[in-house]
Enzyme design. Structure first.
Site, PDB file in Angstrom:
ATOM      1  N   GLY A  94       0.951  -1.287  -0.073  1.00 46.88           N
ATOM      2  CA  GLY A  94      -0.082   0.158   0.054  1.00 46.88           C
ATOM      3  C   GLY A  94       0.996   1.178  -0.026  1.00 46.88           C
ATOM      4  O   GLY A  94       2.137   1.104  -0.282  1.00 46.88           O
ATOM      5  N   GLY A 138       4.187   0.654   1.822  1.00 50.10           N
ATOM      6  CA  GLY A 138       4.932  -0.228   1.299  1.00 50.10           C
ATOM      7  C   GLY A 138       5.728   0.360  -0.103  1.00 50.10           C
ATOM      8  O   GLY A 138       6.718   0.014  -0.245  1.00 50.10           O
ATOM      9  N   GLU A 149       9.893   2.618  14.585  1.00 44.29           N
ATOM     10  CA  GLU A 149       9.529   3.990  14.630  1.00 44.29           C
ATOM     11  C   GLU A 149       8.539   4.435  13.709  1.00 44.29           C
ATOM     12  O   GLU A 149       8.029   5.484  14.071  1.00 44.29           O
ATOM     13  CB  GLU A 149      10.879   4.345  13.792  1.00 44.29           C
ATOM     14  N   GLU A 166      -9.210   8.441   5.035  1.00 41.22           N
ATOM     15  CA  GLU A 166      -9.573   7.268   4.468  1.00 41.22           C
ATOM     16  C   GLU A 166     -11.056   7.169   4.046  1.00 41.22           C
ATOM     17  O   GLU A 166     -11.814   8.063   4.510  1.00 41.22           O
ATOM     18  CB  GLU A 166      -9.377   6.017   5.159  1.00 41.22           C
ATOM     19  N   LYS A 217      -1.195   4.581  19.026  1.00 41.65           N
ATOM     20  CA  LYS A 217       0.124   5.118  19.177  1.00 41.65           C
ATOM     21  C   LYS A 217       0.526   5.479  20.597  1.00 41.65           C
ATOM     22  O   LYS A 217       1.727   5.458  20.849  1.00 41.65           O
ATOM     23  CB  LYS A 217       0.187   6.457  18.340  1.00 41.65           C
TER      24      LYS A 217
END
Lengths: 328, 328
Positions: free
Chosen positions: A12, A15, A128, A189, A204
């Protein structure tokens, strides 16, 4: 020239970013690592989608094919959700493959397990990219923790929510209008639930808590609220008082217990997160010696997130390189 | 328990901060380094001043006494000015002693020489504390440079100037009144020339340039201007337009040449340094992959600067510790 064989899980946005970053920054990495990073395989979900991947790279829907790449040394995982990411990384670690992940949902739940497993198998686990995209908060915290104790962390860690709140304030528009604007700009999204409900920020926050305090709060004890109930009127009323709504994750320790909340709060001009606007993320850390400092930067995006993952790669393999050299 | 023997050169604000930090964070360092950090000697200038230093620590005005401490492994240098700091660190490096410095005037001029010499002698040279006090900009840039190219750096790197400009704006007072306020608060020296003339910021800018671009501009080509000529009226006129004066160091590369300026500029609300107020420092970095991010934090102060130096120590000795262990 030595080769470092790498594979991507997921192709996606993230990547693809890693794929691009490894290509465009090949020379830099070669110089740094004394090795060429070669993408040997890419795990995908839909074999029919057209992708711009070199023809000599293995493209497969089977994780086994990736694991069986001879001499595979590192996996970049950019899948969404706890599974199958967790299972894949577990298996990779067992094979002695270094892993680098951007998967916050999985890592919030299983980060500790993976890090411990990594230690057992002598494998590094880079994460990270799970938190605040390109903002280098994980390595900054790790560095600080060498010497400082962390007292408190406050952060804007969801760029979509921050963009929506910024637009509501600066344009005087409603939540729905701002959300549509975010979607049109590619900042939200099609299904924005995870961002606007605070769930993304929650993951997170748990990752930051684990790192800063060595543990997470009990998840159900965390006050979690998204930005969906904030009205145009509230935002404008606050503005009259020079206050701004920010969706803030807050973590601190009280009598050995971790207290955490992830919710919209009103902040005034003197608050370090007051001016953090748009899709930026920012994290304010209060440390025992250093005092209070803030990191602000792109919270998401193809290249910033890829940069975080490739920096993890650089860290892992420079340490390995150093270990193979005679000590000074 | 292994001992790491350390010495302090200079016992002003920064030297005292390091002394305190090493004491208060002893356990943390012990755990991290597997060794106890012992301050074995302190180099001072005035032998008659009263100091709160443990009686079993060597206090001397002679650098030779420090160099002759048996088994001395690391020196923290916190002297002001090019000399004698440069000569001392040179000699330390020749003896294989690790060095950590907070001396920006010296390091702006001789940083490259010391780093090269360090490499030759297998000695690390830590200089996080030279630039922006506790803001971890040096290690963040080093980290970024592994993968990113740096396109531009803009920063507020002098807390005194920033405090004065902030007070002029928020209180509507004159430069002289703001300077006096800074002095009363301990944010400005009795002789504030180096801060308000921009010279202090200039040194930090050169250090950042060397690190980010591998070279410095020709010093005389740098546009250098302090904040002394900014009037109350100018500040208030700007404020009417929602603009703020900030004293900003700016470095970028153009056709292979480094362009740099250190001067007051007017910034609007969308500028990342707009909200950096008081004695804070902030540095905005534009990196090839990561994009633009900003680090904000305490630009000076006893403990923040000490934190930077002790983190350098932690870095140097964790790497050494790792090198002595069998590789994974």
């Amino acid at each position: 020239m030595t080769i470092i064989k790498a594979a991507l899980l997921g192709y996606g946005t993230v990547g693809q970013g890693v794929y691009t970053a490894l290509k465009t920054h090949r020379q830099q990495l070669k110089k740094l690592l004394g090795a060429e990073v070669e993408i040997a395989g890419v795990l995908i979900k839909d074999p029919n989608k057209k992708r711009d991947i070199d023809p000599d790279i293995l493209i497969t829907t089977e994780f086994e094919d990736i694991l069986n790449i001879p001499g595979l040394q590192v996996i970049f995982e950019a899948i969404v959700g706890e599974e199958p990411g967790f299972t894949y990384l577990n298996r990779a670690i067992e094979k002695g493959i270094q892993v680098i992940t951007a998967n916050k949902v999985m890592f919030a739940r299983y980060g500790k397990v993976l890090l411990q497993k990594g230690q057992k198998y002598g494998v590094s686990v880079g994460y990270e990219a799970t938190t605040a995209g390109g903002v280098p908060i994980i390595r900054t915290l790790k560095q600080l923790l060498q010497v400082n104790k962390i007292n408190r962390i406050q952060g804007i860690v969801n760029g979509t929510s921050n963009f929506i709140l910024t637009e509501m304030r600066s344009r005087g528009i409603s939540f729905d209008e701002a959300l549509q604007l975010a979607q049109r700009n590619g900042y939200a999204e099609e299904d924005p639930t995870s961002d606007i409900s605070g769930k993304d920020a929650f993951c997170k926050t748990m990752i930051l808590s684990e790192l800063a305090f060595g543990k997470q709060p009990i998840w159900s004890d965390v006050e979690l609220e998204g930005i969906t109930s904030i009205t145009e009127e509230q935002v404008q009323q606050a503005l009259q008082l020079n206050l701004r709504y920010k969706h803030v994750a807050d973590i601190y320790q009280e009598n050995g217990t971790i207290k955490a909340s992830v919710k919209p709060i009103l902040v005034g001009e003197s608050h370090p997160l007051f001016s953090v606007d748009g899709v930026d993320n920012a994290i304010t850390v209060e440390a025992s010696l250093l005092g209070r400092f803030t990191l602000t930067g792109p919270g998401a995006g193809k290249l910033p997130t890829a940069s975080a993952m490739v920096e993890d790669l650089a860290d892992i393999f420079t340490v390995k390189k150093r270990e193979l050299q005679p000590s000074i």
